[in-house]
Design an enzyme around this catalytic site. Structure first.
Site, PDB file in Angstrom:
ATOM      1  N   TYR A   1      24.399  38.015  43.003  1.00 42.23           N
ATOM      2  CA  TYR A   1      24.001  37.626  42.165  1.00 42.23           C
ATOM      3  C   TYR A   1      25.566  37.851  41.222  1.00 42.23           C
ATOM      4  CZ  TYR A   1      22.780  42.540  41.561  1.00 42.23           C
ATOM      5  OH  TYR A   1      23.153  44.560  42.280  1.00 42.23           O
TER       6      TYR A   1
ATOM      7  N   GLU B   1      31.696  48.264  46.667  1.00 48.96           N
ATOM      8  CA  GLU B   1      31.238  46.891  46.544  1.00 48.96           C
ATOM      9  C   GLU B   1      32.013  45.745  47.541  1.00 48.96           C
ATOM     10  OE1 GLU B   1      30.279  45.746  43.274  1.00 48.96           O
ATOM     11  OE2 GLU B   1      29.389  47.361  42.548  1.00 48.96           O
TER      12      GLU B   1
END
Length: 624
Positions: free
Chosen positions: A466, A398
């Site tokens: 998101y 990530e």
């Protein structure tokens, strides 16, 4: 599968008795009439024990099919008329028919001969057809009042229905079917295996491998038993399969990917299991599952939770196929349940996802020796105990060359080196994908890594559009956590789905390799007095499992949406303010994704949805 539409097959409307005779049937009738005149006519009662009726599903176009009944005179005298009766399960019905008058009442259907094809000479046969809707098979067939297989045997009951078959070992051209035995008062002789309503094999055991199938095609199988007097019983429930391969087959609705994350820890407090994907209807609508997460540690791929993954024993009521695990079987846990799910829904591909927010820190060591990392991942994913469960690997790094839970300094080429090594090891027949940041701010995470270079080795990116805003900023301002576009007052520029996709495209990532992310949850603040976005707060709103976050299935009832901003719903309920996606906002986001030429969508994660898969259905419908 036929490409002909139901309208092109329609000969006359149901029950009118008006039809266009086919040349083939007309020809048969011309031959039968002189024979009937010579031998005389038998009454229906006299002829029933020496005549049979058989059913064939001639073609299937998804929402409908063409069925055909054939009446054969197996006696020594001519039939003067015939009537067939049968039952279809709820949801299956006759829409139009030809060469017979067909009427229906509830689920019971009756077909009577027309004036010109009622007479059937000994040894001859007559067929009629119809268009149907649904997918069920006929049961309880009677011909002139007696069983369609030629009549019952006095004092001998017909066998029961076998168990619904299960499918395994599905290839491009074959499938193995297994079923539980039927019962009979005199004994079972053998079983008929029916593919799309037609008998393709008769076997003595309770397994059969059907071959000669077409790659990338759909089939439906049922089984019926024959007793020692050769009486047939009712057909079993049906199992649907799709063969592998097929070349030009599209991955999902509209040719788009619909991928969902299944979390290994969900089997604990959330009590969410692989079976829920089936009972919710979601399994029929998705194309891929990411199983999250495998660990990344010591420069290698590792098991995340062995108990949840492959040790937990499932009871019959928890299991996808209703069969309980045994203490000595080689594979249990969610891996075995995923295997069962794939047998029931062969179109689904499963990837094992490694990393995630917590374990992304392990990729720094992996980047020091990408080949060794890829080797370890391949050996784990392709472990013989579960190799058939997984169709590839997903890398959930990530924050490469950026800061997240920790800070990584591997450099902008590290992700490319890892994905290249994974592709080289896993080859072209496995999927290799990655979940990546959506931070499109100036100098943000997207700018820190060569995502275009890494994309050359990947099938697609799951862009995590998101969690842009949330109660980690305890005092707000309140903002939608998944804005599609920017809006006046947005707390940070570059924190939108549209800007993330645009920046990745500008880097050189093909649009078809980008999936739009949807959260099946909301993020919220408490101590809020303003309804509209931009209000101040005092902290994170209470949540079932964690403050500041709550499942959609809870929020839709506890805090129904009252407004929309930047394509995402929001509401203030008391002192709490929440933002989340609804079926309506998902529909608009899918329209946008298609307009951008994206490869589809993905979501985090299944357990946040309603029991009937409301959000999964919205994605599926929106991608069509």
């Amino acid at each position: 599968m036929s490409t002909e539409t139901p309208l092109r097959r329609t000969r006359f409307r149901l029950g009118t008795g008006r039809a266009t005779r086919s040349r083939a049937v007309a020809g048969v009738t011309a031959l039968l009439l002189p024979l009937a005149a010579m031998v005389g006519l038998a009454s229906p009662a006299e002829a029933a024990d020496s005549a049979t009726a058989t059913y064939l599903k001639k073609s299937d176009w998804g929402g409908g099919f063409e069925g055909q009944w054939t009446v054969k005179n197996t006696g020594t005298t001519a039939l003067s008329s015939w009537t067939i009766e049968w039952d279809f399960p709820s949801g299956t019905s006759v829409g139009s028919a030809w060469d017979a008058t067909v009427t229906g009442s509830n689920n019971h259907w009756t077909a009577k001969n027309l004036s010109w094809n009622g007479t059937i000479a000994p040894g001859a046969s007559v067929s009629f057809g119809f268009n149907g809707t649904g997918s069920g098979a006929p049961t309880g067939c009677k011909l002139n009042g007696n069983p369609c297989d030629g009549g019952s045997v006095p004092g001998d009951n017909a066998p029961s229905a076998p168990g619904t078959p299960t499918a395994s070992n599905i290839t491009d051209t074959s499938v193995k079917l297994s079923w539980s035995a039927a019962t009979d008062d005199k004994g079972i002789k053998n079983y008929d295996v029916l593919r799309d309503g037609a008998v393709v094999a008769t076997v003595t055991g309770t397994t059969h491998t059907d071959t000669g199938l077409t790659a990338g095609s759909d089939y439906s199988y049922t089984v019926r038993a024959r007793d020692t007097a050769d009486q047939t019983g009712p057909v079993s429930g049906s199992v649907k399969i799709r063969t592998t391969g097929g070349g030009g087959e599209t991955p999902g609705p509209g040719g788009k990917i619909n991928l969902g994350y299944f979390t290994e820890w969900g089997v604990y407090g959330r009590n969410y299991h692989v079976k829920n994907l089936d009972t919710s209807g979601s399994a029929a609508k998705i194309t891929h599952i990411n199983y999250a997460f495998g660990n990344v540690t010591g420069g290698k791929c590792a098991i995340g939770d062995s108990y949840a993954d492959y040790e937990k024993a499932y009871t019959a009521d928890q299991s996808v196929d209703g069969v309980a695990d045994t203490w000595d079987q080689p594979l249990r846990g969610s891996f075995n349940q995923l295997r069962k799910l794939k047998a029931k829904y062969p179109h689904i591909k499963v990837l094992w996802s490694f990393g995630g927010w917590t374990w992304s820190g392990g990729f720094g060591d992996a980047a020091k020796n990408p080949a060794a990392f890829a080797e370890s991942c391949y050996n784990l994913v392709e472990d013989p105990r579960w190799a058939d469960v997984f169709d590839g690997i997903d890398v959930d790094w990530e924050y490469p060359n950026a800061c997240g839970l920790t800070c990584d300094t591997s450099g902008p080429n590290a992700l490319k080196a890892i994905t290249s090594a994974l592709r080289a090891k896993f080859g072209s027949k496995n999927l290799v994908t990655a979940a990546i940041t959506a931070d499109a701010s100036a100098g943000g995470k997207i700018d820190a890594t060569d995502y275009a270079g890494a994309a050359q080795s990947l099938d697609w990116y799951n862009v995590m559009t998101y969690d842009f805003f949330g109660a980690w900023d305890a005092k707000g301002p309140t903002a939608p956590h998944s804005p599609l576009t920017s809006y006046d007052g947005i707390p940070k520029a570059g924190f939108t789905s549209a800007e993330a996709i645009a920046k990745l495209k500008a880097q050189g990532v093909p649009a078809s390799k980008l999936l739009l992310g949807i959260g099946f949850y909301g993020r919220g603040w408490t101590g809020v007095t303003q309804d509209a976005p931009g209000g101040t707060a005092t902290g994170a709103a209470p949540g079932t499992y964690e403050t500041g976050i709550e499942d959609y299935k809870v929020l839709k009832n506890s805090c129904p949406a009252t407004g929309t901003v930047a394509g995402t719903a929001y509401a203030r309920c008391g002192n709490n303010w929440w933002s989340y996606d609804t079926p309506a906002t998902i529909a608009s986001k899918m329209t946008w994704a298609k307009g951008q030429g994206l490869g589809g969508a993905f979501f985090w994660e299944f357990s946040g949805d309603t029991a009937n898969g409301e959000l999964v259905g919205a994605i599926s419908n929106g991608l069509k």
